[in-house]
Design a protein around this motif. Structure first.
Motif, PDB file in Angstrom:
ATOM      1  N   PHE A  35      45.470  37.120  30.473  1.00  0.00           N
ATOM      2  CA  PHE A  35      46.196  38.351  30.774  1.00  0.00           C
ATOM      3  C   PHE A  35      45.709  39.518  29.921  1.00  0.00           C
ATOM      4  CE2 PHE A  35      49.408  35.297  32.401  1.00  0.00           C
ATOM      5  CZ  PHE A  35      49.357  35.723  33.717  1.00  0.00           C
ATOM      6  N   GLY A  36      45.258  39.242  28.697  1.00  0.00           N
ATOM      7  CA  GLY A  36      44.695  40.296  27.862  1.00  0.00           C
ATOM      8  C   GLY A  36      43.404  40.840  28.449  1.00  0.00           C
ATOM      9  N   GLY A  37      42.541  39.941  28.922  1.00  0.00           N
ATOM     10  CA  GLY A  37      41.303  40.365  29.553  1.00  0.00           C
ATOM     11  C   GLY A  37      41.558  41.122  30.840  1.00  0.00           C
ATOM     12  N   TYR A  38      42.547  40.666  31.608  1.00  0.00           N
ATOM     13  CA  TYR A  38      42.907  41.352  32.849  1.00  0.00           C
ATOM     14  C   TYR A  38      43.430  42.756  32.565  1.00  0.00           C
ATOM     15  CZ  TYR A  38      45.108  42.180  37.370  1.00  0.00           C
ATOM     16  OH  TYR A  38      45.479  42.715  38.568  1.00  0.00           O
ATOM     17  N   ALA A  39      44.282  42.862  31.543  1.00  0.00           N
ATOM     18  CA  ALA A  39      44.837  44.177  31.194  1.00  0.00           C
ATOM     19  C   ALA A  39      43.739  45.120  30.714  1.00  0.00           C
ATOM     20  CB  ALA A  39      45.908  44.021  30.115  1.00  0.00           C
ATOM     21  N   LEU A  40      42.810  44.628  29.878  1.00  0.00           N
ATOM     22  CA  LEU A  40      41.710  45.468  29.420  1.00  0.00           C
ATOM     23  C   LEU A  40      40.847  45.945  30.586  1.00  0.00           C
ATOM     24  CD1 LEU A  40      40.531  43.666  26.175  1.00  0.00           C
ATOM     25  CD2 LEU A  40      41.602  45.910  26.360  1.00  0.00           C
ATOM     26  N   ARG A  41      40.605  45.051  31.549  1.00  0.00           N
ATOM     27  CA  ARG A  41      39.804  45.428  32.710  1.00  0.00           C
ATOM     28  C   ARG A  41      40.500  46.508  33.528  1.00  0.00           C
ATOM     29  NH1 ARG A  41      39.882  42.469  37.592  1.00  0.00           N
ATOM     30  NH2 ARG A  41      38.233  43.163  38.958  1.00  0.00           N
ATOM     31  N   LYS A  42      41.809  46.339  33.735  1.00  0.00           N
ATOM     32  CA  LYS A  42      42.551  47.347  34.498  1.00  0.00           C
ATOM     33  C   LYS A  42      42.593  48.697  33.768  1.00  0.00           C
ATOM     34  CE  LYS A  42      43.473  45.269  38.191  1.00  0.00           C
ATOM     35  NZ  LYS A  42      42.844  45.745  39.408  1.00  0.00           N
ATOM     36  N   ILE A  43      42.755  48.649  32.468  1.00  0.00           N
ATOM     37  CA  ILE A  43      42.761  49.897  31.684  1.00  0.00           C
ATOM     38  C   ILE A  43      41.401  50.584  31.773  1.00  0.00           C
ATOM     39  CG2 ILE A  43      42.870  50.798  29.325  1.00  0.00           C
ATOM     40  CD1 ILE A  43      45.030  48.606  28.821  1.00  0.00           C
ATOM     41  N   ARG A  44      40.333  49.785  31.666  1.00  0.00           N
ATOM     42  CA  ARG A  44      38.990  50.364  31.762  1.00  0.00           C
ATOM     43  C   ARG A  44      38.740  50.947  33.145  1.00  0.00           C
ATOM     44  NH1 ARG A  44      34.492  49.204  33.862  1.00  0.00           N
ATOM     45  NH2 ARG A  44      35.166  47.148  34.510  1.00  0.00           N
ATOM     46  N   GLN A  45      39.186  50.250  34.189  1.00  0.00           N
ATOM     47  CA  GLN A  45      39.026  50.784  35.541  1.00  0.00           C
ATOM     48  C   GLN A  45      39.769  52.097  35.695  1.00  0.00           C
ATOM     49  OE1 GLN A  45      40.329  47.736  38.185  1.00  0.00           O
ATOM     50  NE2 GLN A  45      38.363  46.688  38.202  1.00  0.00           N
ATOM     51  N   TYR A  46      40.967  52.161  35.154  1.00  0.00           N
ATOM     52  CA  TYR A  46      41.738  53.400  35.232  1.00  0.00           C
ATOM     53  C   TYR A  46      41.050  54.515  34.455  1.00  0.00           C
ATOM     54  CZ  TYR A  46      45.458  56.781  34.499  1.00  0.00           C
ATOM     55  OH  TYR A  46      46.180  57.933  34.441  1.00  0.00           O
ATOM     56  N   TRP A  47      40.557  54.173  33.259  1.00  0.00           N
ATOM     57  CA  TRP A  47      39.932  55.160  32.388  1.00  0.00           C
ATOM     58  C   TRP A  47      38.646  55.712  33.010  1.00  0.00           C
ATOM     59  CZ3 TRP A  47      41.656  57.378  28.025  1.00  0.00           C
ATOM     60  CH2 TRP A  47      40.748  58.088  27.240  1.00  0.00           C
ATOM     61  N   GLU A  48      37.849  54.819  33.626  1.00  0.00           N
ATOM     62  CA  GLU A  48      36.577  55.247  34.205  1.00  0.00           C
ATOM     63  C   GLU A  48      36.718  55.749  35.641  1.00  0.00           C
ATOM     64  OE1 GLU A  48      33.935  51.950  33.783  1.00  0.00           O
ATOM     65  OE2 GLU A  48      33.793  52.160  31.615  1.00  0.00           O
ATOM     66  N   GLY A  49      37.874  55.565  36.217  1.00  0.00           N
ATOM     67  CA  GLY A  49      38.152  56.157  37.514  1.00  0.00           C
ATOM     68  C   GLY A  49      37.695  55.369  38.725  1.00  0.00           C
ATOM     69  N   GLY A  50      37.784  54.053  38.686  1.00  0.00           N
ATOM     70  CA  GLY A  50      37.444  53.333  39.913  1.00  0.00           C
ATOM     71  C   GLY A  50      37.168  51.866  39.682  1.00  0.00           C
ATOM     72  N   PRO A  51      37.133  51.071  40.767  1.00  0.00           N
ATOM     73  CA  PRO A  51      36.850  49.633  40.650  1.00  0.00           C
ATOM     74  C   PRO A  51      35.352  49.360  40.573  1.00  0.00           C
ATOM     75  CG  PRO A  51      37.374  50.194  42.903  1.00  0.00           C
ATOM     76  CD  PRO A  51      37.517  51.460  42.105  1.00  0.00           C
ATOM     77  N   MET A  52      34.797  49.403  39.381  1.00  0.00           N
ATOM     78  CA  MET A  52      33.351  49.267  39.220  1.00  0.00           C
ATOM     79  C   MET A  52      32.955  47.908  38.659  1.00  0.00           C
ATOM     80  SD  MET A  52      32.468  53.020  37.797  1.00  0.00           S
ATOM     81  CE  MET A  52      34.023  53.415  37.040  1.00  0.00           C
ATOM     82  N   ASP A  53      33.521  46.838  39.202  1.00  0.00           N
ATOM     83  CA  ASP A  53      33.153  45.497  38.712  1.00  0.00           C
ATOM     84  C   ASP A  53      32.231  44.814  39.678  1.00  0.00           C
ATOM     85  OD1 ASP A  53      36.229  44.754  37.017  1.00  0.00           O
ATOM     86  OD2 ASP A  53      34.349  45.563  36.287  1.00  0.00           O
TER      87      ASP A  53
END
Length: 53
Positions: A35-53
């Protein structure tokens, strides 16, 4: 490890492994990683402005 009392009140000397108690800490650790990794990924997606995985 837990010990149980027999029917006459004496302590049973056979130690039985309490599987749920033994697995609780590693399970919580794995949940924290997931869940920590998931939260970090979601925060990064929000911060960078899109689903870039």
């Amino acid at each position: 490890m837990t010990r149980y009392r027999t029917t006459d009140g004496k302590e049973d000397m056979k130690q039985k492994v309490h599987w749920f108690g033994a697995a609780a800490i590693p399970l919580a650790f794995m949940n924290g990683l997931f869940f920590g990794g998931y939260a970090l990924r979601k925060i990064r997606q929000y911060w960078e402005g899109g689903p870039m995985d």
